[in-house]
Design a protein around this motif. Sequence first.
Motif, PDB file in Angstrom:
ATOM      1  N   GLU A 183      45.497  27.865  36.779  1.00  0.00           N
ATOM      2  CA  GLU A 183      46.415  29.002  36.784  1.00  0.00           C
ATOM      3  C   GLU A 183      47.217  29.047  35.485  1.00  0.00           C
ATOM      4  OE1 GLU A 183      47.821  30.401  41.205  1.00  0.00           O
ATOM      5  OE2 GLU A 183      48.906  28.749  40.269  1.00  0.00           O
ATOM      6  N   HIS A 184      47.326  30.233  34.937  1.00  0.00           N
ATOM      7  CA  HIS A 184      48.190  30.491  33.789  1.00  0.00           C
ATOM      8  C   HIS A 184      49.512  31.011  34.330  1.00  0.00           C
ATOM      9  CE1 HIS A 184      48.882  31.537  29.503  1.00  0.00           C
ATOM     10  NE2 HIS A 184      49.632  32.502  30.007  1.00  0.00           N
ATOM     11  N   ASN A 257      43.050  33.607  36.275  1.00  0.00           N
ATOM     12  CA  ASN A 257      43.828  33.083  37.402  1.00  0.00           C
ATOM     13  C   ASN A 257      45.273  32.895  36.950  1.00  0.00           C
ATOM     14  OD1 ASN A 257      41.386  32.439  39.179  1.00  0.00           O
ATOM     15  ND2 ASN A 257      40.959  31.225  37.338  1.00  0.00           N
ATOM     16  N   ILE A 258      46.179  33.639  37.554  1.00  0.00           N
ATOM     17  CA  ILE A 258      47.565  33.561  37.088  1.00  0.00           C
ATOM     18  C   ILE A 258      48.542  33.428  38.250  1.00  0.00           C
ATOM     19  CG2 ILE A 258      47.044  34.956  35.049  1.00  0.00           C
ATOM     20  CD1 ILE A 258      48.696  37.198  36.407  1.00  0.00           C
ATOM     21  N   ALA A 259      49.696  32.872  37.915  1.00  0.00           N
ATOM     22  CA  ALA A 259      50.847  32.848  38.807  1.00  0.00           C
ATOM     23  C   ALA A 259      51.992  33.506  38.055  1.00  0.00           C
ATOM     24  CB  ALA A 259      51.208  31.410  39.185  1.00  0.00           C
ATOM     25  N   ILE A 283      46.866  46.073  38.729  1.00  0.00           N
ATOM     26  CA  ILE A 283      46.483  46.229  37.321  1.00  0.00           C
ATOM     27  C   ILE A 283      45.626  45.049  36.877  1.00  0.00           C
ATOM     28  CG2 ILE A 283      47.379  46.225  34.952  1.00  0.00           C
ATOM     29  CD1 ILE A 283      49.810  47.787  36.019  1.00  0.00           C
ATOM     30  N   PHE A 284      46.065  43.845  37.219  1.00  0.00           N
ATOM     31  CA  PHE A 284      45.349  42.633  36.818  1.00  0.00           C
ATOM     32  C   PHE A 284      43.949  42.576  37.427  1.00  0.00           C
ATOM     33  CE2 PHE A 284      44.503  38.030  37.639  1.00  0.00           C
ATOM     34  CZ  PHE A 284      44.348  37.626  36.311  1.00  0.00           C
ATOM     35  N   CYS A 285      43.889  42.802  38.725  1.00  0.00           N
ATOM     36  CA  CYS A 285      42.601  42.702  39.424  1.00  0.00           C
ATOM     37  C   CYS A 285      41.646  43.825  39.021  1.00  0.00           C
ATOM     38  CB  CYS A 285      42.820  42.714  40.932  1.00  0.00           C
ATOM     39  SG  CYS A 285      43.708  41.261  41.542  1.00  0.00           S
ATOM     40  N   SER A 291      42.312  35.791  40.429  1.00  0.00           N
ATOM     41  CA  SER A 291      43.337  35.235  41.322  1.00  0.00           C
ATOM     42  C   SER A 291      44.722  35.559  40.782  1.00  0.00           C
ATOM     43  CB  SER A 291      43.167  33.718  41.431  1.00  0.00           C
ATOM     44  OG  SER A 291      44.243  33.130  42.134  1.00  0.00           O
ATOM     45  N   TYR A 292      45.541  36.170  41.633  1.00  0.00           N
ATOM     46  CA  TYR A 292      46.891  36.578  41.237  1.00  0.00           C
ATOM     47  C   TYR A 292      47.865  36.105  42.307  1.00  0.00           C
ATOM     48  CZ  TYR A 292      50.694  39.804  39.839  1.00  0.00           C
ATOM     49  OH  TYR A 292      51.889  40.358  39.436  1.00  0.00           O
TER      50      TYR A 292
END
Length: 316
Positions: A183-184, A257-259, A283-285, A291-292
């Motif tokens: 995760e970023h 993959n971000i948090a 927006i991300f997906c 993964s958000y």
Amino acid sequence: MKIGVLLVNLGTPDEPTPVAVKKYLKEFLSDPRVIDLPRLSWLPILNGIVLPRRSPKVAKLYQEIWTEQGSPLLAISRQQQQAIQHYFDEKGKDVIVELGMTYGNPSISEAVSRFTAQCVDKIIVLPLYPQYSSTTTAPVFDAFAHALKRHKRVCQFEFIHSYHDHPLYINALAESVQLQKNEHLLFSFHGIPERYQTEGDFYAKHCRETAQLVAQQLGLKESDWTLSFQSRFGKEEWLKPYTDHILENYPQQDIENIAVICAGFSVDCLETLEEIAVENKEIFCKNGGKSYRYIPALNASQAHIELLTTLIDNRC
């Protein structure tokens, strides 16, 4: 000494209706601290264009997150108030904790009147903004000073300017992250016009210091995290990079993959629960993200209450 503690957050409409939202937004966006354009040009735009267009749209968004206790911001702020009051009651200290909103209800003026009626010896004002900004913290000071004008009895008071680098705050944020594999971490702070920074606002500096300290606490490399700013309004340049632009481009940079943590918000509200957790996730997906994960605000967590009571206790 009898101490009055005034917790202050931004505010919320009384109801998730266009009428209530319009009333709230008018008070909020009429404040020269928030929008510092000349009144003769800004107020006609606000009343004739902005409020009629935005109020119904914002009301629908509030309806999506509204709870039986009201807006999340108010409900969670009440939980914080109760937890802090319980802390001082358990210690046997003569402390009265009130909640006030810069805009809307409950008002700062009403809280100050209750303190005066109870003859407190000192008032501690705690704006629930870790990072100082002329658009959030300063209006609390203005409203508090204005409320004092109504009273002959003005006791001593202390105003907490900021706590963006307090160790307990940094620790609480770091503990809330719980990064998962690959995760970023994205720190998304509410934006302000870039011009405000050049005119002396500490906000951007405080945000960067908060993010750097949390990243350091987590042992992250520079490539493991990013800082951005959300919720821009109007055509003027705001602090960059913009959160939505960052999320749109992440997948093309092999960040899938971000948090996301909103470290400038002391409680979850419309800007976190709808804008970040829903709108920006889409927006991300949509652009290829896999993964958000939105990391909730500190809210009324034990670590957050420990921080807030420490800030107050040190001044009692």
